[in-house]
Design an enzyme around this catalytic site. Sequence first.
Site, mmCIF file in Angstrom:
data_model
loop_
_atom_site.group_PDB
_atom_site.id
_atom_site.type_symbol
_atom_site.label_atom_id
_atom_site.label_comp_id
_atom_site.label_asym_id
_atom_site.label_seq_id
_atom_site.Cartn_x
_atom_site.Cartn_y
_atom_site.Cartn_z
ATOM 1 N N HIS A 157 0.832 -1.216 0.000
ATOM 2 C CA HIS A 157 0.000 0.000 0.000
ATOM 3 C C HIS A 157 0.867 1.267 0.000
ATOM 4 C CE1 HIS A 157 -3.261 -2.754 1.304
ATOM 5 N NE2 HIS A 157 -2.302 -3.262 2.061
ATOM 6 N N SER A 278 15.209 20.945 -16.779
ATOM 7 C CA SER A 278 14.039 21.774 -17.017
ATOM 8 C C SER A 278 14.487 23.060 -17.700
ATOM 9 C CB SER A 278 13.362 22.095 -15.684
ATOM 10 O OG SER A 278 12.610 23.284 -15.801
ATOM 11 N N LYS A 284 16.539 21.358 -11.639
ATOM 12 C CA LYS A 284 15.862 20.084 -11.909
ATOM 13 C C LYS A 284 16.716 19.052 -12.629
ATOM 14 C CE LYS A 284 12.062 19.101 -11.312
ATOM 15 N NZ LYS A 284 10.754 19.497 -11.848
ATOM 16 N N GLU A 291 9.913 8.065 -17.059
ATOM 17 C CA GLU A 291 8.523 8.509 -17.255
ATOM 18 C C GLU A 291 7.998 8.066 -18.616
ATOM 19 O OE1 GLU A 291 7.842 12.737 -15.466
ATOM 20 O OE2 GLU A 291 9.967 12.498 -15.867
#
Length: 461
Positions: A157, A278, A284, A291
């Site tokens: 979980h 970024s 970043k 992804e």
Amino acid sequence: MTQKAWGGRFQEKTDPGVETFTESISFDARLAEVDIIGSQAHARMLAEVGLITDDECRQMVETLDAIGAEIAAGEFEFRTELEDIHMHIESALIARIGDIGRKLHTGRSRNDQVATDLKLYVREAISHVDHLLIDLQKAFVERGEHDIDVMLPGYTHLQRAQPVVATHYWLAYCEKFDRDRGRLNDCLERVQISSLGAAALAGTSLPIDRHRSCELLDMQIPAANSLDVSSDRDFLVEFLFDLALIATHLSGWAEEWILWCTTEFGFLKLPDRYTTGSSIMPQKRNPDVLELVRGKSARVIADLQQAFVLLKGLPMAYNRDLQEDKLALFDAYDTVVSCLQLAPAIVRGAVLQRESIAARLDEGFLDATVLMEYLILKGVPMRTAHETVGGLVRMCETKNQKLTELTVAEFQAVCDKIDKDVYDVLGTANAVKALKSYGSGGIGPVREQLDRWQQRVKDEE
Ligand code: ARG
């Protein structure tokens, strides 16, 4: 009159819009190599049964090789009005060897031809994906040795649950990819059933030898029912399913590592060369590759869906709808291959943030389950032990303490079965050591698992 291979009964030229609409050469050109292999096997069989002469066969085979070489070199011109790869190759053959070329399609139809091409293509594709999966497994096994001394929280979980050796995670992925490999191998059984000679749908009155062409294609057996096999794409759906599940496994891995790379987790760092920045936020370092591995899985799953929807309403036998199967096949295959080509390097290059993992490893009561099992070994019934430890955890939470920080007196006030040997199982490191069952995440069992995997990987070489 038209110049088309099927033009005999037509009195009008095909509308150019129809040609553009019905063509598949823009995507089936990549079947050229397998189309030629299929045609050469067919030609050899035709010669053996006496439907063409040995010399005609030789000319066909040689000319097909030359055409194949031109296509591979990018020197072959594709034309929309020739519809598909089958027509391109056959018409090139006819242009070069005339009437001999006009005999190639004897006892065959494009329906069994395209099914044969697809099976030959999928057979190669399975072998390629399998090799890429082995490479990925190797990357995880290598990490296994390197990280065997690192402990990680295990989650259910997405809540801290019990600790495991980091290698347990890596070998868990190996298992998933191993099932994927098993499924591919299973799919191969259906791929290896020869469609060639099923002709349009009913077979042929000509004395062809389907067993022989099957053998020449190095397949297992000729399919027993021409009606079925001339339109069967089950093998393709199976392959797409296998790819979709591989993509799903990759996506789960990507998601996990994306989480692990966050400041919040702080478990993992990806190498610069596999991250991107970024355009506005200078600090970043984004896990874009992971992804996209996660994102691309959506397409692969959709490709499987496309194949199902394509097939679900089709009466037997061949219907032109089937031409669209290749779009799903190529897209899913290319997508999974692109992910699998990058994944091993990311697995090898990522660095576990040992310090930041260790700094928080004693948070979250990862030792609570082993403490409960300690009580069970002292004769406390499981449910009672569960409740007792639950109470101890609640007590610790209110006092902002860890289980290791409780004194023997405090333990005994709750349960007299607890003695000072309790400290042998408390704390995350002890909890991992205590895990002993086969397949568990403890140090001993994981070492055994890793030995087995190292041997497996060596055997693959
Ligand atoms: N391009 C077609 C396909 O991919 C080849 C088979 C065509 N057969 C036919 N009867 N028109 O399905």
